[in-house]
Design an enzyme around this catalytic site. Sequence first.
Site, short mmCIF file in Angstrom:
data_model
loop_
_atom_site.label_atom_id
_atom_site.label_comp_id
_atom_site.label_asym_id
_atom_site.label_seq_id
_atom_site.Cartn_x
_atom_site.Cartn_y
_atom_site.Cartn_z
N ASP A 88 3.19 -4.52 8.11
CA ASP A 88 1.98 -3.71 7.97
C ASP A 88 0.80 -4.66 8.17
O ASP A 88 0.49 -5.48 7.31
CB ASP A 88 1.98 -3.07 6.57
CG ASP A 88 0.66 -2.39 6.24
OD1 ASP A 88 -0.32 -2.56 6.98
OD2 ASP A 88 0.63 -1.70 5.20
N HIS B 38 0.87 -1.18 0.00
CA HIS B 38 0.00 0.00 0.00
C HIS B 38 0.91 1.23 0.00
O HIS B 38 2.02 1.19 0.53
CB HIS B 38 -0.85 -0.05 1.28
CG HIS B 38 -1.92 0.99 1.39
ND1 HIS B 38 -1.67 2.27 1.82
CD2 HIS B 38 -3.25 0.93 1.14
CE1 HIS B 38 -2.80 2.95 1.84
NE2 HIS B 38 -3.77 2.16 1.43
N GLN C 118 -4.45 -5.08 7.01
CA GLN C 118 -5.46 -5.97 6.44
C GLN C 118 -5.48 -7.34 7.10
O GLN C 118 -6.23 -8.22 6.68
CB GLN C 118 -5.23 -6.16 4.93
CG GLN C 118 -5.40 -4.89 4.14
CD GLN C 118 -6.83 -4.35 4.17
OE1 GLN C 118 -7.77 -5.06 4.49
NE2 GLN C 118 -6.98 -3.08 3.84
N CYS D 294 -4.77 2.53 -3.61
CA CYS D 294 -3.49 3.03 -3.07
C CYS D 294 -2.36 2.03 -3.30
O CYS D 294 -1.46 1.89 -2.45
CB CYS D 294 -3.59 3.37 -1.58
SG CYS D 294 -4.80 4.65 -1.24
N LYS E 255 -10.12 -0.85 10.84
CA LYS E 255 -10.22 -2.03 9.97
C LYS E 255 -10.56 -3.28 10.78
O LYS E 255 -10.65 -4.37 10.23
CB LYS E 255 -8.92 -2.20 9.19
CG LYS E 255 -8.69 -1.05 8.20
CD LYS E 255 -7.71 -1.41 7.14
CE LYS E 255 -7.15 -0.22 6.40
NZ LYS E 255 -8.06 0.33 5.39
N1 7TS Z 1 -1.70 -0.79 4.67
C1 7TS Z 1 -2.58 -1.54 4.02
C2 7TS Z 1 -2.21 -2.91 3.56
C3 7TS Z 1 -3.87 -1.02 3.78
O1 7TS Z 1 -4.76 -1.77 3.12
C4 7TS Z 1 -4.19 0.28 4.24
C5 7TS Z 1 -5.53 0.90 3.96
C6 7TS Z 1 -3.22 0.99 4.95
C7 7TS Z 1 -1.98 0.43 5.14
C8 7TS Z 1 -3.50 2.35 5.51
O2 7TS Z 1 -4.35 2.27 6.59
P1 7TS Z 1 -4.86 3.61 7.31
O3 7TS Z 1 -5.89 3.13 8.27
O4 7TS Z 1 -3.67 4.20 7.99
O5 7TS Z 1 -5.39 4.48 6.23
N2 7TS Z 1 -6.21 0.34 2.88
C9 7TS Z 1 -7.33 0.81 2.31
C10 7TS Z 1 -8.00 0.12 1.30
O6 7TS Z 1 -7.63 -0.95 0.83
N3 7TS Z 1 -9.08 0.82 0.92
O7 7TS Z 1 -9.15 1.93 1.66
C11 7TS Z 1 -8.06 1.94 2.53
#
Ligand code: 7TS
Length: 415
Positions: free
Chosen positions: A209, A132, A212, A373, A235
Amino acid sequence: MAIAAAAQHSTLDVKTLREDFPILKQRIHGKPLVYLDNSATTQKPKAVLDALHHYYFEQNANVHRGVHTLSGRATDLYDAARITAQRFLNAADPREIVYVRGTTEGINLVAQTWGRANIGKGDEMVLTEMEHHSNIVPWHILAQEKGARIRAVPLTPSGELRLDELEKLLNERTKIVAVTHVSNVLGTVNPIADIVRMAKKRGITVLIDGAQAVAHTAVDVQALGCDFYAFSAHKIFGPTGIGVLYGRAALLEAMPVYQGGGGMIGRVAFGNITYADLPYKYEAGTPNIAGAIGMGAALEYVMAIGLDRIAAYEQELLAYATQRLSAVPGLRLTGTAAHKAAVLSFVLEDVHPHDVGTILDREGVAIRAGHHCCQPLMGHLGVPATARASFALYNTRDEVDVLVKALGKVHEVFA
Ligand code: 7TS
């Protein structure tokens, strides 16, 4: 609580569980909502909404700074949530749990503190082609500043990491391996235990990370032996604006501070400042108190159901959805790894994913369409975007059927 009833069954009683999520009852364009955008954010159970409500109605005060009763209560709840997060990740010590805004801030924190102190000119950082942007851009910023270099592990056609290539990329210049546990596009569950072993054999620092992964699979940071593990509460059925950066205490102690402000200091005099102990050293300013408490409630909720049961249920759902979607004419799944989480990205012949998303919305089905992303990954897949259905513990086979039927409408529109 509804989950108490569900917990009596060996498999998930999803019908009962759904009662915990009031938002799922609504209709969209006159159709029952089918929420399949869980990789973007999950819905929140009553247990979390109640914790937030209760906090603001009856317990709100700033933490650590007051001598009064409410401040004491708020502090107790805030600290209790940290212990819950420690238990959730099986971290050795609550001092290893740093509250952050989410995965993105967790990774930026590591890049800006550990990274600035440990990465120099000519050093290498190993990422993967499925990362990501939030696990690419912070390292890019650091690489630009330091004259360091990013290497990316390539993927197999089914969307698995080429571990043979990873092995070749690791060398004496490699300072960190930063890899996602689960891909938000492909659904691939990476063999992070093997990756940690490969890196640790060479004394290389590892960041995972977990954005997910946490809602779908149990995580034990001590068994993994990783140095850092980041995730976002939203999430995993918790609020937005809060998450966890786990770091090994020895590393967190040695790293320079992140943001400066209240709460992160020992003593302040002009020209001479000492810093607070872990984890407060990294938590400047009034924190997201309600968020931390809400996250604690979300983690308790998931642990009460049991991640192993959630994973088993979602695997059944994934198998069913994979079989149904594979039979849709003109549909190609992007991401067919042997070990996957319940994320199905796909492209439909001659139809832009955004059109797929818009037509599905008219049927009440919420999916995401775009590059998610993950622009380097889109480059690897040779597509500008995909449509993505991502599942959580409250989704059902019936909802998969609604999705497949709605995809039939897409075909009708574009016939
Ligand atoms: N890493 C992964 C693998 C992700 O899928 C996401 C967000 C992030 C980091 C960032 O997370 P945040 O909570 O700090 O924003 N992924 C997604 C997605 O797949 N659709 O919307 C956000």
